[in-house]
Design a protein around this motif. Structure first.
Motif, PDB file in Angstrom:
ATOM      1  N   GLN A 283       0.604  -1.393  -0.040  1.00 52.74           N
ATOM      2  CA  GLN A 283      -0.156   0.365  -0.046  1.00 52.74           C
ATOM      3  C   GLN A 283       0.848   1.214   0.849  1.00 52.74           C
ATOM      4  O   GLN A 283       0.637   2.279  -0.527  1.00 52.74           O
ATOM      5  CB  GLN A 283      -0.522   0.021   1.273  1.00 52.74           C
ATOM      6  CG  GLN A 283      -2.296  -0.621   0.781  1.00 52.74           C
ATOM      7  CD  GLN A 283      -2.837  -1.243   2.613  1.00 52.74           C
ATOM      8  OE1 GLN A 283      -2.704  -0.725   3.511  1.00 52.74           O
ATOM      9  NE2 GLN A 283      -4.434  -1.623   1.700  1.00 52.74           N
ATOM     10  N   ASN A 286       2.031   1.373  -3.658  1.00 51.57           N
ATOM     11  CA  ASN A 286       1.377   1.971  -4.286  1.00 51.57           C
ATOM     12  C   ASN A 286       1.314   3.777  -4.459  1.00 51.57           C
ATOM     13  O   ASN A 286       1.067   4.216  -5.103  1.00 51.57           O
ATOM     14  CB  ASN A 286      -0.381   1.330  -4.176  1.00 51.57           C
ATOM     15  CG  ASN A 286      -1.099   1.946  -5.439  1.00 51.57           C
ATOM     16  OD1 ASN A 286      -0.627   1.363  -6.484  1.00 51.57           O
ATOM     17  ND2 ASN A 286      -2.340   2.151  -4.896  1.00 51.57           N
ATOM     18  N   GLY A 287       1.150   3.824  -3.008  1.00 46.66           N
ATOM     19  CA  GLY A 287       1.182   5.552  -2.564  1.00 46.66           C
ATOM     20  C   GLY A 287       2.699   6.177  -2.797  1.00 46.66           C
ATOM     21  O   GLY A 287       1.948   7.318  -3.605  1.00 46.66           O
ATOM     22  N   ASP A 290       1.255   6.552  -6.733  1.00 47.89           N
ATOM     23  CA  ASP A 290       0.688   7.238  -7.048  1.00 47.89           C
ATOM     24  C   ASP A 290       1.254   8.375  -7.179  1.00 47.89           C
ATOM     25  O   ASP A 290       1.325  10.018  -7.655  1.00 47.89           O
ATOM     26  CB  ASP A 290      -0.519   7.392  -6.437  1.00 47.89           C
ATOM     27  CG  ASP A 290      -1.982   6.141  -6.646  1.00 47.89           C
ATOM     28  OD1 ASP A 290      -1.606   5.604  -7.491  1.00 47.89           O
ATOM     29  OD2 ASP A 290      -2.385   5.925  -5.252  1.00 47.89           O
ATOM     30  N   ARG A 291       2.031   8.850  -6.712  1.00 50.56           N
ATOM     31  CA  ARG A 291       2.576  10.259  -6.093  1.00 50.56           C
ATOM     32  C   ARG A 291       3.355  10.752  -7.190  1.00 50.56           C
ATOM     33  O   ARG A 291       3.655  11.836  -7.466  1.00 50.56           O
ATOM     34  CB  ARG A 291       3.640  10.262  -4.609  1.00 50.56           C
ATOM     35  CG  ARG A 291       4.025  11.668  -4.159  1.00 50.56           C
ATOM     36  CD  ARG A 291       5.311  11.134  -3.594  1.00 50.56           C
ATOM     37  NE  ARG A 291       5.917  12.380  -2.807  1.00 50.56           N
ATOM     38  CZ  ARG A 291       6.393  13.505  -2.899  1.00 50.56           C
ATOM     39  NH1 ARG A 291       5.215  14.182  -2.096  1.00 50.56           N
ATOM     40  NH2 ARG A 291       6.852  14.152  -2.739  1.00 50.56           N
ATOM     41  N   THR A 293       3.372   9.528 -10.038  1.00 52.57           N
ATOM     42  CA  THR A 293       2.010   9.605 -11.496  1.00 52.57           C
ATOM     43  C   THR A 293       1.486  11.167 -11.070  1.00 52.57           C
ATOM     44  O   THR A 293       1.523  11.580 -12.726  1.00 52.57           O
ATOM     45  CB  THR A 293       0.893   8.482 -11.278  1.00 52.57           C
ATOM     46  OG1 THR A 293       1.358   7.484 -11.325  1.00 52.57           O
ATOM     47  CG2 THR A 293      -0.138   8.639 -12.446  1.00 52.57           C
ATOM     48  N   ARG A 294       0.856  11.821 -10.113  1.00 61.65           N
ATOM     49  CA  ARG A 294       0.374  12.928 -10.243  1.00 61.65           C
ATOM     50  C   ARG A 294       1.471  13.945 -10.723  1.00 61.65           C
ATOM     51  O   ARG A 294       1.396  14.923 -11.733  1.00 61.65           O
ATOM     52  CB  ARG A 294       0.035  13.413  -8.909  1.00 61.65           C
ATOM     53  CG  ARG A 294      -1.420  12.207  -8.496  1.00 61.65           C
ATOM     54  CD  ARG A 294      -1.718  12.936  -7.163  1.00 61.65           C
ATOM     55  NE  ARG A 294      -0.392  13.450  -5.536  1.00 61.65           N
ATOM     56  CZ  ARG A 294      -0.273  11.965  -5.109  1.00 61.65           C
ATOM     57  NH1 ARG A 294      -1.587  11.385  -4.977  1.00 61.65           N
ATOM     58  NH2 ARG A 294       0.278  12.492  -4.427  1.00 61.65           N
ATOM     59  N   ASN A 297       1.516  13.538 -14.264  1.00 53.50           N
ATOM     60  CA  ASN A 297       1.008  14.442 -15.470  1.00 53.50           C
ATOM     61  C   ASN A 297       1.115  15.934 -15.367  1.00 53.50           C
ATOM     62  O   ASN A 297       0.755  16.363 -15.934  1.00 53.50           O
ATOM     63  CB  ASN A 297      -0.386  13.397 -14.824  1.00 53.50           C
ATOM     64  CG  ASN A 297      -1.015  12.120 -14.736  1.00 53.50           C
ATOM     65  OD1 ASN A 297      -0.253  12.073 -15.657  1.00 53.50           O
ATOM     66  ND2 ASN A 297      -2.008  11.719 -14.311  1.00 53.50           N
TER      67      ASN A 297
END
Length: 468
Positions: A283, A286-287, A290-291, A293-294, A297
């Protein structure tokens, strides 16, 4: 061939042609003036002889014609011939009398005079020199009865004209040399600054963006140099921002990658068989993903904004777009126990890029929610007049210090680094928002006090000056 020599040869060519044309014109003018005066003088003398002869020809006093012509010829230092209507020479003032009794009617000047017209011509006689022939008709009782031809030496005039010609050649040659020297100075004066600019451009192309060219003139060359120095400064600032941007982006990517690596290594080295332990580690991984990925982006969004020359403008109800933003951020506000309220005018329309406008409002409102204390408030206001729409986003959060406030729209700029990281921020949200505002020809101002909150005020024109 260098530019200096091209300018030199151009100036020199123009000046030589100008001097040659001027000199030729002046010489022709002087020559014509002198010779015209001689022609007028000789014509007057020939007409005087013609008038005298016309009174005595065919009369008992005709014997006076020859001695009078001979005497007058001596006075004017010329040779005078008198012919009858057939072109036969009746009187020759020369001591040799070589032409008396001979026909000279084929002489062009005599031929013109016997036809009733005056004539003047200039001849270069071999062994004698330059002579001017002037022939006029002798008219008695309205009939041409003969012709008078005056031949006078003009060697002194030709010599004078030649002297004037050579003096003009020497004078204009000297002027040409002087002009050539001045042209070289002018060419150097013009090209030296351009040469320095060329050298500066080459140095700039090698990556030395802080190089400046020193040109102090206030003419067009000076303006060009100032423009070059401004460009050099702008390129240097852009390069510094690029390097900082790359460095910051690398640092931001390095941090989650290091965390992921540490977490995965802990899994590899762990001997635990507890599934809950593995899930907790995954987890966290995954966090961090995500960080990243942001961040990617946001970087891609900035790259796209940099490439966009014109947004996709259309007339939309911006109040509805703001409502969509509030609806999207409502869960985040609830999770932080922040009151998110829209207190603005309905049915507000403007020409905007709907997606970009949404992103701009979203980023600023999200920023307000992130940095507002639990139980705080974020208020979104919307108003309009005939020309503009006015968007105000206020919070009563942690605020921004005076030192940080001027830099909040810079990429990777963050007022509170630790808190930004805690909230997953990278300092790109406001930079993206500012790019979008600029794209819409708008303006944004920020008012903030530490511990009291922040207010963003955005003004966007309803209609764009350009057609998209």
């Amino acid at each position: 061939m260098s530019l200096r020599w091209k300018i030199f040869y151009l100036y020199l060519t123009i000046m030589i042609i100008s001097l040659a044309v001027t000199g030729l014109y002046l010489y022709n003018y002087i020559e014509k003036s002198y010779l015209d005066n001689l022609k007028i003088n000789n014509s007057m003398q020939a007409n005087m002889v013609s008038n005298f002869v016309s009174r005595f020809v065919g009369t008992p006093s005709s014997y006076l014609i020859e001695p009078t012509i001979v005497e007058y010829a001596k006075q004017i230092n010329a040779r005078i011939l008198f012919t009858n209507i057939d072109g036969r020479v009746m009187v020759d003032s020369a001591p040799s009398k070589e032409f008396e009794g001979k026909s000279i009617k084929m002489y062009p000047d005599i031929k013109e005079a016997l036809s009733g017209k005056s004539s003047t011509s200039i001849h270069n006689i071999s062994g004698v020199g330059w002579a001017m022939y002037t022939a006029v008709p002798v008219i008695s009782k309205n009939n041409v009865v003969g012709a008078i031809l005056i031949s006078s030496s003009i060697d002194n005039v030709i010599d004078l004209l030649n002297s004037i010609k050579y003096r003009m050649i020497y004078t204009f040659s000297g002027i040409g040399v002087l002009v050539g020297f001045l042209s070289l100075l002018v060419a150097s004066f013009i090209t030296n600054p351009l040469k320095r600019l060329t050298e500066a451009a080459n140095i700039l192309s090698q990556g030395k963006l802080d190089y400046k060219v020193d040109v102090k003139s206030k003419d067009e060359i000076g303006k060009l140099a100032n423009a070059f120095n401004k460009m050099s400064y702008s390129l240097m600032k852009i390069d510094e921002e690029r390097k900082r941007f790359v460095s910051d982006a690398s640092h931001e990517l390095k941090t989650p990658l290091a965390s992921v690596k540490a977490l995965i290594e802990s899994l590899i080295n762990s001997r635990s068989q507890d599934i809950a332990f593995y899930k907790e580690i995954l987890q966290d991984v995954n966090g961090e993903i995500d960080r990243m990925t942001r961040l990617v982006n946001d970087l891609l969004e900035l790259a796209r904004l940099d490439k966009i020359k014109s947004p996709r403008i259309k007339r939309v109800e911006v109040s509805e777009v703001i409502s969509d933003v509030i609806d999207s951020l409502a869960p985040l506000a609830e999770s932080k126990n922040v009151n998110l309220t829209f207190n603005g005018k309905e049915k507000v329309f403007a020409e905007v890029d709907p997606d970009r406008f949404y992103r701009m409002a979203y980023n600023i409102v999200e920023n307000g929610i992130k940095y507002t204390y639990e139980g705080g408030n974020v208020l979104v206001g919307l108003d309009e007049d005939e020309d503009n729409i006015y968007l105000a986003i206020s919070d009563n959060g942690i605020g921004i210090s005076e030192e940080v406030l001027p830099k909040i729209f810079d990429r990777f700029a963050r007022g509170d680094t630790a808190r930004s990281k805690k909230n997953g921020g990278f300092g790109l949200g406001l930079a993206i928002a500012k790019e979008i505002i600029d794209m819409h020809e708008g303006k944004v101002t920020v008012e903030s006090k530490v511990g009291e909150g922040t207010t963003f005020k955005i003004v966007l024109p309803k209609r764009k000056n350009k057609e998209y």
